[in-house]
Design an enzyme around this catalytic site. Structure first.
Site, short mmCIF file in Angstrom:
data_model
loop_
_atom_site.label_atom_id
_atom_site.label_comp_id
_atom_site.label_asym_id
_atom_site.label_seq_id
_atom_site.Cartn_x
_atom_site.Cartn_y
_atom_site.Cartn_z
N TRP A 21 20.03 12.65 1.42
CA TRP A 21 20.45 14.03 1.18
C TRP A 21 21.10 14.63 2.43
O TRP A 21 20.87 15.78 2.79
CB TRP A 21 19.26 14.87 0.72
N GLU A 67 -0.93 6.40 4.49
CA GLU A 67 -0.75 5.18 3.71
C GLU A 67 0.74 4.85 3.62
O GLU A 67 1.55 5.45 4.32
CB GLU A 67 -1.40 5.30 2.32
N GLU A 79 3.47 7.39 3.57
CA GLU A 79 3.65 8.16 4.80
C GLU A 79 3.25 9.62 4.68
O GLU A 79 3.78 10.47 5.40
CB GLU A 79 5.09 8.07 5.30
#
Length: 719
Positions: free
Chosen positions: A349, A463, A466
């Protein structure tokens, strides 16, 4: 191993525009109003120009030479050139470069906005892309073929401009540099018919094989912006030899064309303007034809050096897709820091990401986890040298003295996002064991990493997505695999005490992973399944989980992902383990979407990492979309179960774009807002992890087993 050391201070230098007040920016238009029409002035007004941004993360082509001498990479999207990286893969330098077409009287238009675009791969065994842009009104066609000069840091754009109706028409090259990782620190000039620009120790030079008949440098969005000048009356009235103040530089040049004209643009880079100019003109003097031949030959040699295309690929007509995946993975490796494969040459983006100050990380960073997947794909390809370089980078650049690895780093090893993810500490151990890299030097570091896991696991600060801390099935699977492979290396070194410690810890965690993360009181299905993550190891207490991407707060039992399949892929649990089988219905019910291209899966329900409901770019909140790599992971589970993964391989190939690049995310619902159901979004394309997963799945299908499953782990728990 690391090549030349980085030049310090580049990344963290303050933007020259940071101190500009809103009042100063408001004066931009007024500052640019003082040059009469038709005048040629030495210095452009309007500094610093409007605020800068990057471009969409949806690339449809990437390219670089296979040589180490040419330290430039380019990406293509929206029918034009966008980010160009030099001298390393973590330094973007270009917002975009495209052509402007005008008749000099009634219209002026950007090719990005006014044409329909196709992208082609003229040679399926080379990363040489061609864009064919045809005016929607049928007046002209622009055909551009991109290569990088294998002998120089120069991008060459072979261009054919055809007038299809009417005419005569005028053609302009519009170049928007964002040198040295930011868009507001550039200055530029015309030098001997060449447009030059610089910011710190990065400079560029734009030249044409047929010369420029006019050239100007100015500031974006002001009267000295060449495109704004053309928009006003369809003529390049005001030309400026120099834009001496730093700002959002834009450079415009008229290319002399007739009804059907072929020429070459050269965009060269160097440490200063003179070096960049020398490189650009050297490439033009040598000729596009010779550079193209050498460029293609380099990619041909690479593909010839790896293993033959798997039967699973050839039988399905996916040879080009496989070759592009292999070449794209190679293209994501830096040429100074060897073994540093970035996650993606993209800024997800990016059009919504401010580029005024240095440095937006995007995905041109190195994650230990993504690098592990790239390295295992390289092994599957038969490119063990690349896998070994990746391990060298992990141990010599990213490894910390306490044995840990940072969340991600710039290429020189400097952390960018500073968190800790314990699967990223485990994967380098697994990779080393699988490569047979178990010597004294490696073990001295890997032992500290194994100790770090024992002392800090099994709960993780983040995890694999993130965002959340706690007990994660996917992270625990990686930790167990890391400890069992570490024990194997320890035994080779006669360190039986360490081996026993690692195995005892791994065995305990293998027995308890379900106790920590498998709920029996969940709100979905029969209530029994693996959660995405649990905060305290009690999966039935219903604590609140607040998602760190705008996805809201939920009962942690209500949030599921398919991360538990890592327990199978890494050999920690058999494919028919009851907890795994019990979790598949709830996972599929909440996460699977049947797209026109095949089945796709969300990362987890309530994910907020994706475009907003109206298709707007993700800026902190949104709706998570489907991830093609998860289709590949499900295919690996099918292989482990003894079933066919053909549908999953074919789906991944169909989710690739027309440039054969597999995205991070694809649109998850009927086509709308400019997105197509089952095709890429504006996130990150290509994603190295996605391309790696395609390669791995194809080779695993041929082998009839998951080649990246560590044998030593599988023998202990599943055989």
């Amino acid at each position: 191993m690391m090549g030349l050391p980085p030049k310090r201070g580049t990344r963290r230098r303050a933007s020259r525009s940071a101190a500009l007040s809103a009042a100063v920016l408001a004066l931009v238009t007024a500052l640019g109003a003082g040059v009469p029409a038709g005048a040629v002035s030495a210095t452009a007004p309007g500094a610093p120009g409007i605020s800068s941004a990057w471009t969409t993360g949806a690339k449809r082509g990437v390219g670089t030479s296979t040589t180490l001498e040419s330290k430039v990479w380019h990406t293509l999207g929206q029918g034009i050139l966008n980010e160009v990286y030099y001298p390393r893969l973590d330094v973007p330098n270009v917002q975009d470069m495209q052509y402007v077409v005008s008749d000099g009287r009634s219209f002026t238009e950007l090719e990005r906005d006014a044409t329909t675009s196709r992208i082609l791969l003229p040679d399926s065994r080379s990363l040489r892309y061609r864009q064919v842009n045809t005016d929607r009104d049928g007046r002209y066609r622009i055909t551009k073929t991109y290569i990088t000069d294998p002998r120089r840091s120069v991008l060459l754009v072979r261009t054919r401009f055809e007038v299809l109706e009417g005419g005569p028409l005028r053609l302009y090259a519009l170049y928007n540099p964002s040198l040295n990782g930011s868009g507001m620190g550039d200055s530029g000039a015309t030098s001997g018919g060449t447009l030059v620009a610089s910011d710190g120790e990065v400079a560029s030079a734009l030249a044409a094989s047929n010369g420029f008949s006019a050239a100007t440098s100015g500031y974006s969005g002001t009267s000295s912006d060449g495109y704004r000048d053309l928009e006003a009356d369809h003529r390049l009235d005001n030309r400026y030899d120099r834009a001496g103040e730093t700002g959002n530089l834009v450079q415009t040049a008229r290319v002399p064309v007739e009804t059907d004209t072929t020429f070459t643009l050269a965009l060269g880079f160097g440490e200063d303007r003179g070096a960049a100019k020398t490189a650009a003109h050297g490439a033009l003097a040598s000729g596009y034809g010779a550079a193209r031949h050498e460029y293609d030959a380099g990619w041909h040699r690479y593909l010839a050096s790896i293993d033959p295309v798997p039967r699973s690929v050839a039988s399905r007509g996916l040879i080009t897709q496989y070759n592009v995946a292999a070449m794209t993975l190679k293209s994501q490796e830096d040429k100074t820091y060897r073994g540093a494969f970035v996650a993606s040459t993209s800024i997800p983006w990016g059009g919504a990401k401010n580029a005024d100050s240095c440095c937006t990380g995007g995905y041109h960073l190195v994650w230990s986890r993504d690098l592990y997947h790239t390295a295992t794909a390289a092994m599957a390809l038969g490119d063990r040298a690349a896998a070994n370089r990746a391990l060298d980078y992990l141990l010599n650049v990213q490894w910390r003295e306490d044995g840990s690895f940072p969340q991600n780093t710039w290429l020189d090893g400097e952390p960018h996002w500073p968190s800790l993810q314990l699967d990223e500490v485990a994967y380098p151990i697994v990779l080393a064991q699988q490569l047979g890299r178990t010597g004294d030097a490696e073990w001295a570091k890997l032992r500290k990493s194994a100790d770090f896991i024992v002392e800090n696991g099994p709960a993780t600060p983040q995890e694999r997505w993130e965002e959340e801390s706690g007990y994660s099935p996917s992270t625990i699977a990686a930790e167990i695999a890391g400890l069992v492979t570490a024990a194997d290396i320890a035994r080779q070194h006669g360190d039986r005490q360490a081996a026993r410690r690692y195995l005892a810890t791994a065995d305990e965690w293998q027995r308890k992973v379900a106790d920590w993360t498998f709920t029996t009181t969940g709100p979905h299905g029969d209530g029994e399944y693996y959660q995405r993550v649990d905060d305290d190891g009690d999966p039935n207490n219903g604590h609140q989980l607040c998602l760190n991407n705008g996805g809201g707060c939920h009962d942690e039992r209500a949030v599921v992902d398919a991360g538990f399949l890592e327990l199978v892929r890494l050999g920690v649990k058999p494919a028919d383990d009851p907890t795994v089988l019990d979790s598949l219905p709830e996972t599929d019910d909440r996460l699977r979407v049947r797209t026109p291209n095949g089945p796709g899966w969300y990362r987890y329900n309530h994910d907020g990492y994706g475009e907003a409901a109206g298709g707007e770019p993700y800026t902190g909140t949104g709706i998570g979309r489907l991830w093609p790599l998860l289709t590949g992971e499900r295919g690996e589970y099918e292989i482990a179960s003894g079933d066919s993964a053909g549908t999953h391989l074919e789906t991944m190939a169909r989710m690739a774009n027309e440039g054969y690049l597999i995205p991070e995310q694809v649109w998850d619902r009927p086509s709308e807002n400019g997105f197509v159901f089952g095709e890429g979004t504006g996130s990150a394309t290509p994603l190295a992890w996605s391309m790696s997963q395609f390669v791995q799945l194809a080779n695993n299908m041929d082998a009839g087993r998951n080649l990246e499953t560590p044998d030593v782990v599988a023998r202990r728990y599943t055989d």
